[in-house]
Enzyme design. Sequence first.
Site, short mmCIF file in Angstrom:
data_model
loop_
_atom_site.label_atom_id
_atom_site.label_comp_id
_atom_site.label_asym_id
_atom_site.label_seq_id
_atom_site.Cartn_x
_atom_site.Cartn_y
_atom_site.Cartn_z
N ASN A 209 0.85 -1.20 0.00
CA ASN A 209 0.00 0.00 0.00
C ASN A 209 0.88 1.24 0.00
O ASN A 209 2.11 1.14 -0.01
CB ASN A 209 -0.94 -0.04 1.20
CG ASN A 209 -0.17 -0.16 2.48
OD1 ASN A 209 0.57 0.73 2.86
ND2 ASN A 209 -0.31 -1.31 3.16
N ASP A 275 -4.73 -6.61 5.07
CA ASP A 275 -5.75 -7.49 5.66
C ASP A 275 -5.68 -8.89 5.08
O ASP A 275 -6.12 -9.85 5.70
CB ASP A 275 -7.16 -6.91 5.38
CG ASP A 275 -7.42 -5.69 6.26
OD1 ASP A 275 -7.05 -5.74 7.44
OD2 ASP A 275 -7.98 -4.70 5.75
N LYS A 335 -14.79 1.01 14.10
CA LYS A 335 -13.53 0.27 14.16
C LYS A 335 -13.03 0.13 15.60
O LYS A 335 -12.58 -0.95 15.99
CB LYS A 335 -12.48 0.97 13.30
CG LYS A 335 -11.45 0.01 12.75
CD LYS A 335 -10.63 0.60 11.62
CE LYS A 335 -11.18 0.28 10.25
NZ LYS A 335 -10.41 0.80 9.15
N LYS A 339 -12.37 -3.51 17.17
CA LYS A 339 -11.01 -3.93 17.50
C LYS A 339 -10.79 -4.00 19.01
O LYS A 339 -9.90 -4.69 19.47
CB LYS A 339 -9.98 -2.97 16.89
CG LYS A 339 -10.13 -2.80 15.38
CD LYS A 339 -9.09 -3.57 14.62
CE LYS A 339 -9.12 -3.21 13.14
NZ LYS A 339 -8.14 -3.92 12.35
#
Length: 406
Positions: A209, A275, A335, A339
């Site tokens: 990325n 991911d 999120k 998480k």
Amino acid sequence: MLKDKNILIGITGGIAAYKVCNLIRLFKKAEANVRVVLTPNALNFVTKLTLQTLSGNEVYIDNFEIDEYKPEHISLTEADIFVIAPASANTISKLANGICDNLLLSTACAFNKPMLIAPAMNENMWNNKFIQENIEKLQRSGMFILNPAEGFLACGANGTGRMREPEEIYEKVNEILTQGNRAPLKGKKFLITAGGTREKIDPVRYITNASSGKMGLAIADSASKMGADVTLVSTFESNGDWENIIAETAQEMSDIVDKKLPEMDCVIMAAAVSDYKVKNYSEQKIKKTDSDTMSIELVKNPDILKQISAEKNSNQLVIGFCAESENLIENAKKKIQAKGCDLIIANDISRKDIGFNSNENEVYIIDKNLNEKKLDKDTKQNISKDILNYILVLLQDKERETLLTK
Ligand code: PMT
């Protein structure tokens, strides 16, 4: 180290006031200049003459003891540090609410250099919800709090509420004045991740990325400058005052972070972790075929942030980042809940001027209660400092909670 430093001591009404005589002697022995300001109640525990004799200076109590040119509360602020010891519950609460109804409080209100507060009170008062909220307020405003110790209290009980010993207060002043606000994370261990992981397809190709690692690197640098013992787990090599461990893939990063977690006070996951990874890595370079399409099957990588948030103990902090290209706050809130980390730092990666590979960022800090705090666009270095100052308060809160539950 304290030679020629100007130390202002504020004494409030509490039996521990008598111990401050010893503190003044320690400062004088170190050749510091000491001035003392008292609340009227403190006079019930220690005399003006004693303090004057020990400090070698005029001692102040009243708002209207006027100097030749300026009001005392302004001239007293010319010190390098203001130590309030003992700090009573009453003074702590007034300080936290900006009340200035005596000289000590007016001076504190006008004081813009380091302040150290050494509370002393009965255990139930110390545990009182409002006192704890006020202590938190003072801490958030940047004051140093020397939490009271456990032991025999003047009220006859054993518990938490004893003012720290003069030697400990002296040491803390020394630490603050020699290292200033620059080393507030001294003694804390931080693990920071940075960069974009690379998931290999074959020996020459990989999935990655746009992360440059600048954000994670800036946090590592600021944490180290603030005195923390830093481990940087990055996808690239770096030079700095930290231990640098290289991790290329998400799995490698996961293994390292997991192994290091038990020794850390705080983990900050600034890395952009893939991911998914390739299901079947090809040992040989994949050849072009006649087909116009090709597919690569991907499988899930470990979710490091989620994993360590579940594994961490109650004294540790785990902080995640959240990179979103739409509905930033809404997705970041989802999120942090998914998480289970302590904070999430959300940034909008659809913007060219911030986020990936830029020198600046603009973030929202979101806590477990879904409160949000915006840090306006600034250099990644300055954003890092603000994030770490926010974390510092949380770490101090944890220390206080530990003391309270002892
Ligand atoms: O490196 P720069 O160029 O300076 O750019 C900075 C940044 C944009 C990369 C950084 O500010 C940032 O947002 N980092 C997190 C990127 C990311 O992976 O975000 P996410 O929303 O996909 O993941 C959320 C969190 O889970 C992150 O803390 C991430 O590290 C973590 N994660 C993600 C996937 C995974 N398998 N394991 C994880 O631990």
